[in-house]
Design an enzyme around this catalytic site. Structure first.
Site, PDB file in Angstrom:
ATOM      1  N   HIS A 173      24.243  49.779 127.142  1.00 11.25           N
ATOM      2  CA  HIS A 173      24.121  51.420 126.963  1.00 11.25           C
ATOM      3  C   HIS A 173      24.863  51.843 125.659  1.00 11.25           C
ATOM      4  CE1 HIS A 173      23.494  51.376 131.372  1.00 11.25           C
ATOM      5  NE2 HIS A 173      24.294  50.093 131.631  1.00 11.25           N
ATOM      6  N   SER A 294      21.224  58.321  96.782  1.00 11.96           N
ATOM      7  CA  SER A 294      20.715  59.631  97.173  1.00 11.96           C
ATOM      8  C   SER A 294      20.670  60.311  95.794  1.00 11.96           C
ATOM      9  CB  SER A 294      21.730  60.415  97.949  1.00 11.96           C
ATOM     10  OG  SER A 294      21.434  61.695  97.838  1.00 11.96           O
ATOM     11  N   LYS A 300      26.188  58.167  98.015  1.00 12.74           N
ATOM     12  CA  LYS A 300      25.526  57.304  98.967  1.00 12.74           C
ATOM     13  C   LYS A 300      24.778  56.072  98.934  1.00 12.74           C
ATOM     14  CE  LYS A 300      23.563  59.573 102.351  1.00 12.74           C
ATOM     15  NZ  LYS A 300      23.865  59.420 103.690  1.00 12.74           N
ATOM     16  N   GLU A 307      15.208  51.367 107.636  1.00 14.20           N
ATOM     17  CA  GLU A 307      14.582  52.481 108.282  1.00 14.20           C
ATOM     18  C   GLU A 307      12.985  52.541 108.171  1.00 14.20           C
ATOM     19  OE1 GLU A 307      17.372  56.164 107.293  1.00 14.20           O
ATOM     20  OE2 GLU A 307      17.178  54.900 105.488  1.00 14.20           O
TER      21      GLU A 307
END
Ligand code: ARG
Length: 483
Positions: A173, A294, A300, A307
């Site tokens: 979970h 970024s 970043k 991804e």
């Protein structure tokens, strides 16, 4: 493609003067718009090697059977070999008005060797030809995919070995559950990939069936030898029903299905890479070479590779759905709808291979923050189950032990203590079975060491898994292209 005005006059004026291989029963030409709409050469040209390989085998059989003179068969084979070189060297011009790879090559052959070239398509249709090309193509690609899978599995096994002693929190979970070895976690993915390889390898049996000889749909009246062609092309079997042979794309669907399950696995692995690289988790650091920045936020460092691997799963699922939908309710036998199989298949092959490749490169370069992993492994009362098992070993029924330990956890939590901070007198208030040795079982390392059940996270069991994965070698390498 710009939309032009399609008045009858404009279509007429754009008719193509090139004679189509099937043009005999036509008096008018084909509209440019139709040529652009129906063509597949822009994407099926990638099948050229397989088309030529199949044609060479077919021609050899035609010569052996005396269906065409042996010398013509030889001329055809030499001509096809020359065309292969031209394509390989980029000297071949693919023509849209010739629709697809099959007619481009056949036309070029006739241009090269003359009327003998017109004998190649004897006892053959593009319907069985395209099914053949696709099977030859997929057979190679499946083997290559299995090799890439082996590479990724090896990367996981090496990582597991490198970090074999590291303990981390195991989750259910997405809540900390029980301590596990990092190696155990990584090898869970190796198991998934093992099943993916097995699924693909199993599908080879059904890919490796010769459809050629089915012709358009009914077979042929000419004395072909299908077994001989199968042998030349390394097929294990000859298809049993000519109608099924030209309309079956189960083998494509099976690959898309296997690829979807595989991508699902890779998306789960990628998701963990994304999650673990967050400041919140801080389990791993991504190497610069596998992260991106970024354009606006200077600080970043983003996990774009993981991804994209996760995101590309969507297109593979989409391709599976697309293909199932193309096939749905198609009447027998060949229908032009089937041409839609190729882009879905090619895109899936390219996507899966690129993701497998890049992940195998990235994983070994990941920096595992072992201190942080170990530190968090013991948090959140993660050894509570070990405490219950301790009581079970002393004779308490498990359900009762669960309740006792639950009470102890509540007590510790209210006091802001960890399980190891509770002293023996406090423990004894919960059960007289608690003794000094309780402190030996509630460390994360003891917890992991105790999980000696087969397939458990104990170092001895994980070492067995590592050894097993290291022993498994990849499948036989892909056949040399263009053979
Ligand atoms: N380009 C076609 C395909 O990809 C080849 C077969 C065409 N056959 C036909 N009878 N029109 O399926």
């Amino acid at each position: 493609m710009p939309v032009k005005k399609t008045t009858k006059k404009s279509i007429q004026s754009k008719t193509e003067k090139v004679k189509k291989p099937w043009g005999g029963r036509f008096s008018g030409g084909t509209s440019k718009a139709v040529e652009a709409f129906t063509e597949s050469i822009s994407f099926d040209k990638r099948l050229w090697k397989y088309d030529i390989e199949g044609s060479i085998a077919h021609s050899r059989m035609l010569g052996k059977q005396g269906i065409i003179p042996k010398k013509d068969s030889r001329l055809i084979i030499d001509g096809l070999t020359r065309i292969a070189s031209r394509i390989e060297e980029g000297r071949f011009v693919f023509r849209q008005e010739l629709e697809d790879i099959h007619m481009n090559i056949e036309t070029a052959l006739i241009e090269d060797i003359g009327p003998a070239g017109g004998k190649l398509h004897t006892a053959r249709s593009r319907n069985d030809q395209v099914a053949l090309d696709l099977r030859l193509y997929l057979r190679d690609e499946v083997r290559e995919t299995i090799c890439l899978l082996a590479g990724l599995k090896a990367a996981l096994a090496s990582l597991a070995q490198r970090h074999s002693g590291v303990i981390m929190p195991g989750y259910t979970h997405l809540q900390r559950a029980q301590p596990v070895l990092l190696a155990h976690h990584l090898l869970a993915y190796a198991e998934m990939l093992d099943r993916d390889s097995a699924r693909l390898a199993e599908s080879l049996k059904r890919i490796n069936v010769l459809p050629l000889g089915a012709c358009a749909l009914a077979g042929t009246g000419l004395p072909v030898d299908r077994k001989y062609v199968a042998q030349l092309l390394g097929f294990e079997a000859v298809s049993a029903n000519s109608m099924d042979s030209v309309s079956d794309r189960d083998f494509v669907l099976e690959f898309l299905c296997g690829a979807s399950i595989l991508m699902m696995h890779l998306s789960r692995l990628s998701e963990e890479v994304v999650l673990w690289s967050t400041e919140e988790f801080s389990f791993i650091g991504l190497p610069d070479a596998f992260a991106t920045g970024s354009s606006i936020m200077p600080q970043k460092k983003n996990p774009d590779v993981a991804e994209l691997a996760r995101g590309k799963t969507g297109r593979v699922y989409g391709n599976l759905m697309g293909m199932l939908t193309v096939m749905k309710a198609l009447p027998l036998t060949y229908n032009r709808d089937l041409q839609e199989d190729k882009e879905l298949l090619f895109d899936t092959v390219d996507t899966v291979k690129s993701v497998l490749y890049v992940l195998a490169q990235m994983l070994p370069a990941i920096d595992f923050r072992t201190e942080r992993l170990e530190e968090t492994a013991g948090e959140g009362f993660s050894t509570a189950t070990d405490l219950a098992e301790y009581l079970v070993k002393k004779g308490m029924p498990f359900r009762e032990a669960h309740g006792v330990v639950g009470g102890a956890v509540l007590y510790a939590s209210n006091k802001g203590k960890r399980l190891e901070d509770i002293d023996l007198a406090e423990y004894r208030a919960f059960s007289g079975l608690f003794d000094r040795d309780v402190y030996q079982v509630i460390t994360p390392r003891a917890s992991v060491a105790a999980k000696k059940s087969q397939g458990g996270t104990a170092p001895s069991e994980v070492a067995r898994q590592i050894a097993a994965h290291k022993k498994k070698t990849g499948l036989s390498p892909s056949r040399k292209k263009g053979k």
